[in-house]
Design an enzyme around this catalytic site. Structure first.
Site, PDB file in Angstrom:
ATOM      1  N   LYS A   6       0.851  -1.212   0.000  1.00  0.00           N
ATOM      2  CA  LYS A   6       0.000   0.000   0.000  1.00  0.00           C
ATOM      3  C   LYS A   6       0.876   1.248   0.000  1.00  0.00           C
ATOM      4  O   LYS A   6       0.686   2.164  -0.802  1.00  0.00           O
ATOM      5  CB  LYS A   6      -0.900   0.019   1.221  1.00  0.00           C
ATOM      6  CG  LYS A   6      -1.507   1.391   1.539  1.00  0.00           C
ATOM      7  CD  LYS A   6      -2.353   1.440   2.762  1.00  0.00           C
ATOM      8  CE  LYS A   6      -1.631   1.721   4.026  1.00  0.00           C
ATOM      9  NZ  LYS A   6      -1.372   3.150   4.309  1.00  0.00           N
ATOM     10  N   ASN A   7       1.879   1.292   0.907  1.00  0.00           N
ATOM     11  CA  ASN A   7       2.661   2.518   1.056  1.00  0.00           C
ATOM     12  C   ASN A   7       3.664   2.736  -0.066  1.00  0.00           C
ATOM     13  O   ASN A   7       4.237   3.818  -0.171  1.00  0.00           O
ATOM     14  CB  ASN A   7       3.333   2.548   2.426  1.00  0.00           C
ATOM     15  CG  ASN A   7       2.302   2.752   3.525  1.00  0.00           C
ATOM     16  OD1 ASN A   7       1.150   3.078   3.257  1.00  0.00           O
ATOM     17  ND2 ASN A   7       2.707   2.529   4.762  1.00  0.00           N
ATOM     18  N   ARG A  24      -4.966  10.969   3.464  1.00  0.00           N
ATOM     19  CA  ARG A  24      -3.838  11.880   3.710  1.00  0.00           C
ATOM     20  C   ARG A  24      -2.774  11.752   2.637  1.00  0.00           C
ATOM     21  O   ARG A  24      -2.068  12.712   2.326  1.00  0.00           O
ATOM     22  CB  ARG A  24      -3.134  11.614   5.030  1.00  0.00           C
ATOM     23  CG  ARG A  24      -3.885  11.367   6.237  1.00  0.00           C
ATOM     24  CD  ARG A  24      -2.947  11.075   7.380  1.00  0.00           C
ATOM     25  NE  ARG A  24      -1.698  11.757   7.195  1.00  0.00           N
ATOM     26  CZ  ARG A  24      -1.514  13.054   7.442  1.00  0.00           C
ATOM     27  NH1 ARG A  24      -2.527  13.767   7.849  1.00  0.00           N
ATOM     28  NH2 ARG A  24      -0.351  13.611   7.242  1.00  0.00           N
ATOM     29  N   CYS A  61      -4.950  12.798  12.162  1.00  0.00           N
ATOM     30  CA  CYS A  61      -5.687  11.528  12.111  1.00  0.00           C
ATOM     31  C   CYS A  61      -5.589  10.901  13.497  1.00  0.00           C
ATOM     32  O   CYS A  61      -5.035  11.493  14.424  1.00  0.00           O
ATOM     33  CB  CYS A  61      -5.103  10.611  11.039  1.00  0.00           C
ATOM     34  SG  CYS A  61      -3.544   9.884  11.529  1.00  0.00           S
ATOM     35  N   ARG A  72       0.079  14.871  12.561  1.00  0.00           N
ATOM     36  CA  ARG A  72       0.622  14.630  11.212  1.00  0.00           C
ATOM     37  C   ARG A  72       0.859  15.933  10.425  1.00  0.00           C
ATOM     38  O   ARG A  72       0.269  16.164   9.382  1.00  0.00           O
ATOM     39  CB  ARG A  72      -0.314  13.711  10.414  1.00  0.00           C
ATOM     40  CG  ARG A  72      -0.801  12.461  11.100  1.00  0.00           C
ATOM     41  CD  ARG A  72       0.239  11.376  11.237  1.00  0.00           C
ATOM     42  NE  ARG A  72       0.691  10.809   9.992  1.00  0.00           N
ATOM     43  CZ  ARG A  72       0.094   9.802   9.355  1.00  0.00           C
ATOM     44  NH1 ARG A  72      -1.023   9.308   9.833  1.00  0.00           N
ATOM     45  NH2 ARG A  72       0.609   9.313   8.245  1.00  0.00           N
ATOM     46  N   ASP A 122       4.909  20.327   7.668  1.00  0.00           N
ATOM     47  CA  ASP A 122       5.891  21.418   7.603  1.00  0.00           C
ATOM     48  C   ASP A 122       7.180  20.997   6.900  1.00  0.00           C
ATOM     49  O   ASP A 122       7.783  21.786   6.161  1.00  0.00           O
ATOM     50  CB  ASP A 122       6.194  21.939   9.015  1.00  0.00           C
ATOM     51  CG  ASP A 122       6.650  20.821   9.947  1.00  0.00           C
ATOM     52  OD1 ASP A 122       6.039  19.734   9.923  1.00  0.00           O
ATOM     53  OD2 ASP A 122       7.646  21.008  10.674  1.00  0.00           O
ATOM     54  N   ASP A 147       4.754   0.905  12.057  1.00  0.00           N
ATOM     55  CA  ASP A 147       3.552   0.262  11.508  1.00  0.00           C
ATOM     56  C   ASP A 147       3.401  -1.187  11.955  1.00  0.00           C
ATOM     57  O   ASP A 147       2.397  -1.815  11.659  1.00  0.00           O
ATOM     58  CB  ASP A 147       3.575   0.295   9.969  1.00  0.00           C
ATOM     59  CG  ASP A 147       3.385   1.700   9.450  1.00  0.00           C
ATOM     60  OD1 ASP A 147       3.601   1.919   8.257  1.00  0.00           O
ATOM     61  OD2 ASP A 147       3.048   2.581  10.259  1.00  0.00           O
ATOM     62  N   ARG A 206      -8.470  -0.338   4.057  1.00  0.00           N
ATOM     63  CA  ARG A 206      -7.521   0.617   3.480  1.00  0.00           C
ATOM     64  C   ARG A 206      -6.144  -0.010   3.308  1.00  0.00           C
ATOM     65  O   ARG A 206      -5.332   0.471   2.516  1.00  0.00           O
ATOM     66  CB  ARG A 206      -7.395   1.837   4.396  1.00  0.00           C
ATOM     67  CG  ARG A 206      -8.700   2.530   4.656  1.00  0.00           C
ATOM     68  CD  ARG A 206      -8.511   3.824   5.372  1.00  0.00           C
ATOM     69  NE  ARG A 206      -7.508   4.644   4.674  1.00  0.00           N
ATOM     70  CZ  ARG A 206      -7.153   5.853   5.094  1.00  0.00           C
ATOM     71  NH1 ARG A 206      -7.678   6.342   6.193  1.00  0.00           N
ATOM     72  NH2 ARG A 206      -6.254   6.555   4.428  1.00  0.00           N
TER      73      ARG A 206
HETATM   74  C1  EPZ Z   1       4.293   7.125   6.207  1.00  0.00           C
HETATM   75  O1  EPZ Z   1       3.525   8.175   6.761  1.00  0.00           O
HETATM   76  C2  EPZ Z   1       3.363   5.933   6.126  1.00  0.00           C
HETATM   77  N1  EPZ Z   1       2.221   6.236   5.258  1.00  0.00           N
HETATM   78  C3  EPZ Z   1       2.868   5.573   7.533  1.00  0.00           C
HETATM   79  O2  EPZ Z   1       2.084   4.379   7.412  1.00  0.00           O
HETATM   80  C4  EPZ Z   1       4.074   5.278   8.423  1.00  0.00           C
HETATM   81  O3  EPZ Z   1       3.627   5.036   9.732  1.00  0.00           O
HETATM   82  C5  EPZ Z   1       5.032   6.485   8.423  1.00  0.00           C
HETATM   83  O4  EPZ Z   1       5.407   6.807   7.060  1.00  0.00           O
HETATM   84  C6  EPZ Z   1       6.296   6.215   9.218  1.00  0.00           C
HETATM   85  O5  EPZ Z   1       6.962   5.100   8.682  1.00  0.00           O
HETATM   86  C7  EPZ Z   1       2.368   6.144   3.918  1.00  0.00           C
HETATM   87  O6  EPZ Z   1       3.438   5.840   3.415  1.00  0.00           O
HETATM   88  C8  EPZ Z   1       1.149   6.441   3.078  1.00  0.00           C
HETATM   89  P1  EPZ Z   1       6.404  10.500   8.296  1.00  0.00           P
HETATM   90  P2  EPZ Z   1       4.130   9.693   6.764  1.00  0.00           P
HETATM   91  O7  EPZ Z   1       6.343  11.751   7.498  1.00  0.00           O
HETATM   92  O8  EPZ Z   1       4.922   9.917   5.546  1.00  0.00           O
HETATM   93  C9  EPZ Z   1       6.454  13.854  11.665  1.00  0.00           C
HETATM   94  C10 EPZ Z   1       0.237   2.979   7.758  1.00  0.00           C
HETATM   95  O9  EPZ Z   1      -0.260   2.472   8.776  1.00  0.00           O
HETATM   96  N2  EPZ Z   1       6.356  14.809  10.547  1.00  0.00           N
HETATM   97  O10 EPZ Z   1       7.578   9.601   8.130  1.00  0.00           O
HETATM   98  O11 EPZ Z   1       3.003  10.620   7.045  1.00  0.00           O
HETATM   99  C11 EPZ Z   1       5.188  13.019  11.807  1.00  0.00           C
HETATM  100  O12 EPZ Z   1       4.228  13.702  12.585  1.00  0.00           O
HETATM  101  C12 EPZ Z   1       0.691   4.423   7.765  1.00  0.00           C
HETATM  102  O13 EPZ Z   1       0.404   2.358   6.664  1.00  0.00           O
HETATM  103  C13 EPZ Z   1       6.455  16.160  10.821  1.00  0.00           C
HETATM  104  O14 EPZ Z   1       6.613  16.583  11.976  1.00  0.00           O
HETATM  105  O15 EPZ Z   1       5.082   9.635   8.036  1.00  0.00           O
HETATM  106  C14 EPZ Z   1       5.698  11.784  12.496  1.00  0.00           C
HETATM  107  O16 EPZ Z   1       5.818  12.055  13.882  1.00  0.00           O
HETATM  108  C15 EPZ Z   1       0.425   5.102   9.115  1.00  0.00           C
HETATM  109  N3  EPZ Z   1       6.359  17.038   9.777  1.00  0.00           N
HETATM  110  C16 EPZ Z   1       7.110  11.609  11.916  1.00  0.00           C
HETATM  111  O17 EPZ Z   1       7.468  12.879  11.364  1.00  0.00           O
HETATM  112  C17 EPZ Z   1       6.203  16.614   8.483  1.00  0.00           C
HETATM  113  O18 EPZ Z   1       6.160  17.468   7.566  1.00  0.00           O
HETATM  114  C18 EPZ Z   1       7.199  10.574  10.798  1.00  0.00           C
HETATM  115  O19 EPZ Z   1       6.206  10.880   9.837  1.00  0.00           O
HETATM  116  C19 EPZ Z   1       6.098  15.241   8.239  1.00  0.00           C
HETATM  117  C20 EPZ Z   1       6.181  14.348   9.285  1.00  0.00           C
END
Ligand code: EPZ
Length: 428
Positions: free
Chosen positions: A22-23, A99, A123, A128, A131, A314, A406
């Site tokens: 999916k990801n 998202r 969410c 999430r 920035d 995850d 999903r």
């Molecule tokens: C991806 O989400 C995955 N989703 C998530 O999988 C996964 O948990 C996550 O990466 C971490 O591995 C998809 O690929 C569609 P991040 P993403 O940006 O990209 C903070 C699932 O269950 N952050 O790596 O949104 C954020 O809040 C889903 O399949 C900022 O602060 O995750 C988090 O604490 C859930 N600012 C950390 O970084 C930003 O601009 C990691 O988030 C972006 C992120």
């Protein structure tokens, strides 16, 4: 709304086919926007989010066609073509449902020099923010304005991004993907430091290279992208889903089972497999996939989530379910998201003994879990309830299974095929 009913206690045995990730699919599909030629993706999982992303691409003017595969086949072949973009706006009513829609921001900027994308909002697992997406895109020349719930981004004088250098303060999968997909069409070279290294990022880089991009450092935390004028179409197979595979491994382990995860790629899930071995599970890597076999009682674990190659956030909820029946105390630390223990109160309703102190959850193994009606709150929390239900005494009813749809293709079919007493019932 559909519900899933499980009568626990059956030992899982047999083969589970692992679907496309999916990801990975959700970051490969927006690449269709980077060229006016067709992009064909094979092994696309049959998931609600993939369908939603297809609708979003249609909104932007791209055609999407599912090529003939029998309904019984796992995975689909989809050809997308963004010959001419009719819009560069991703509206709130689409983005709020999924998202990952934010991942059109980078490609639209790269291809059209502009993009207007609704802020995705938070969410269940955290607020999430995006920035880091915006800062990284600004570093390669984007002009960004956030107003009235939308991000409005444009390349200098509506032309092309310039390329540049950005070092992420924290690892972000989505932000790395967005800036990668913008940088490939920039008028210059981009260097990304502290880039995410998840296998889905490697899959994205491999597709971009297949489309004609030049990327150095693939798989490392330092990526160098030489921007080019245009990219061409490609045909590409989506990688197997390492989180789906890990989820079914936990299901096999908790039931004392012996299952082969066909098509799973061990290299993508080393930390998950190491944790299973530490828990006392037999892991056998084969050409056809990975064999997971329980080998006596499970042992307690101490696990802390981390960006790849660390233990995946995850996988946290699924391992927590598995450890509920393990003698001794397991300790989980969730370092990535601030609210990713929504499965805990639901597991507790089934008799689990879990104490949460901030980012730390302590699971004291109990003799048995008891089936109960439980509520899914997010995708991986839903799977942890399924895993617990497979070993609980009596009947477990998991509500709000749209969360599961999903991320898990034909879950009940795959589990029925290896002996689980599980069925989906609709409300009619
Ligand atoms: C991806 O989400 C995955 N989703 C998530 O999988 C996964 O948990 C996550 O990466 C971490 O591995 C998809 O690929 C569609 P991040 P993403 O940006 O990209 C903070 C699932 O269950 N952050 O790596 O949104 C954020 O809040 C889903 O399949 C900022 O602060 O995750 C988090 O604490 C859930 N600012 C950390 O970084 C930003 O601009 C990691 O988030 C972006 C992120």
């Amino acid at each position: 709304m559909d519900r899933i009913i499980i009568r626990g206690g059956n030992r899982l045995s047999g083969q589970i086919p692992i679907s496309g990730a999916k990801n990975a699919a959700l970051t490969l599909m927006p690449c269709a926007l980077l060229t006016d030629e067709p992009l064909t993706l094979r092994n696309l999982p049959r998931l609600a989010d993939v369908d939603s992303f297809g609708h979003l691409l249609n909104e932007l003017g791209a055609s999407t066609a599912i090529e003939g595969t029998r309904p019984s086949d796992f995975g689909r072949v989809m050809t997308m073509r963004a010959g001419n973009l009719s819009s560069t706006i991703a509206p709130y009513d689409i983005v709020r449902k999924m998202r990952a829609s934010i991942l059109v921001l980078g490609p639209l900027l790269g291809r059209a020099g502009e993009a207007t994308v609704s802020l995705p909002g938070g969410c269940a697992i955290g607020n999430r923010p995006i920035d880091l997406h915006l800062k990284a895109l600004e570093a390669i020349g984007a002009e960004i304005e956030v107003a009235a719930g939308y991000v409005k981004a444009s390349a200098p004088k509506g032309g092309r991004l310039t390329g540049g250098r950005y070092r992420f303060p924290v690892v972000s999968v989505g932000a790395t993907e967005n800036v990668l997909m913008a940088a490939v069409l920039a008028n210059g070279t981009t260097i990304i430091e502290n880039a995410a290294r998840e296998p889905e990022i490697v899959d994205l880089c491999n597709l971009l290279v297949a489309m004609g991009a030049t990327i150095h450092g693939i798989g490392s935390d330092r990526l160098e992208i030489e921007g080019c004028e245009r990219l061409h179409g490609a045909t590409y197979g989506v990688m197997p889903d390492r989180i789906e595979a890990g989820s079914y491994a936990c299901a096999a382990a908790i039931t004392g089972g012996d299952v082969e995860l066909t098509g799973a790629c061990a290299e993508d899930m080393r930390a998950t497999l190491d944790a299973l071995v530490e828990a006392g599970v037999t892991v056998e890597e084969k050409k056809s996939g990975i064999r997971i076999a329980a080998n006596g009682p499970l042992r307690p674990l101490t696990l802390s989530t981390a960006p790849f190659p660390g233990f995946a956030t995850d996988m946290q909820a699924q391992f927590m379910a598995m450890q509920c029946l393990t003698e001794g105390t397991s300790v989980f630390t969730e370092t990535i998201f601030e609210n990713r223990y929504m499965h805990v109160p639901e597991l507790a309703r089934m008799g689990a003994h879990i104490e949460v102190h901030g980012r730390i959850a302590m699971v004291r193994g109990v003799e048995k879990l008891t089936g109960a009606p439980v509520m899914a709150t997010d995708l991986r929390a839903s799977m942890s309830l399924i895993i617990a239900g497979l070993m609980a005494k009596g009947e477990t009813q998991v509500n709000r299974v749209y969360h599961l749809d999903r991320g898990y293709e034909r879950l009940e079919e795959k589990l029925q095929a290896v002996g689980a007493d599980i069925e989906r019932v609709g409300d009619g």
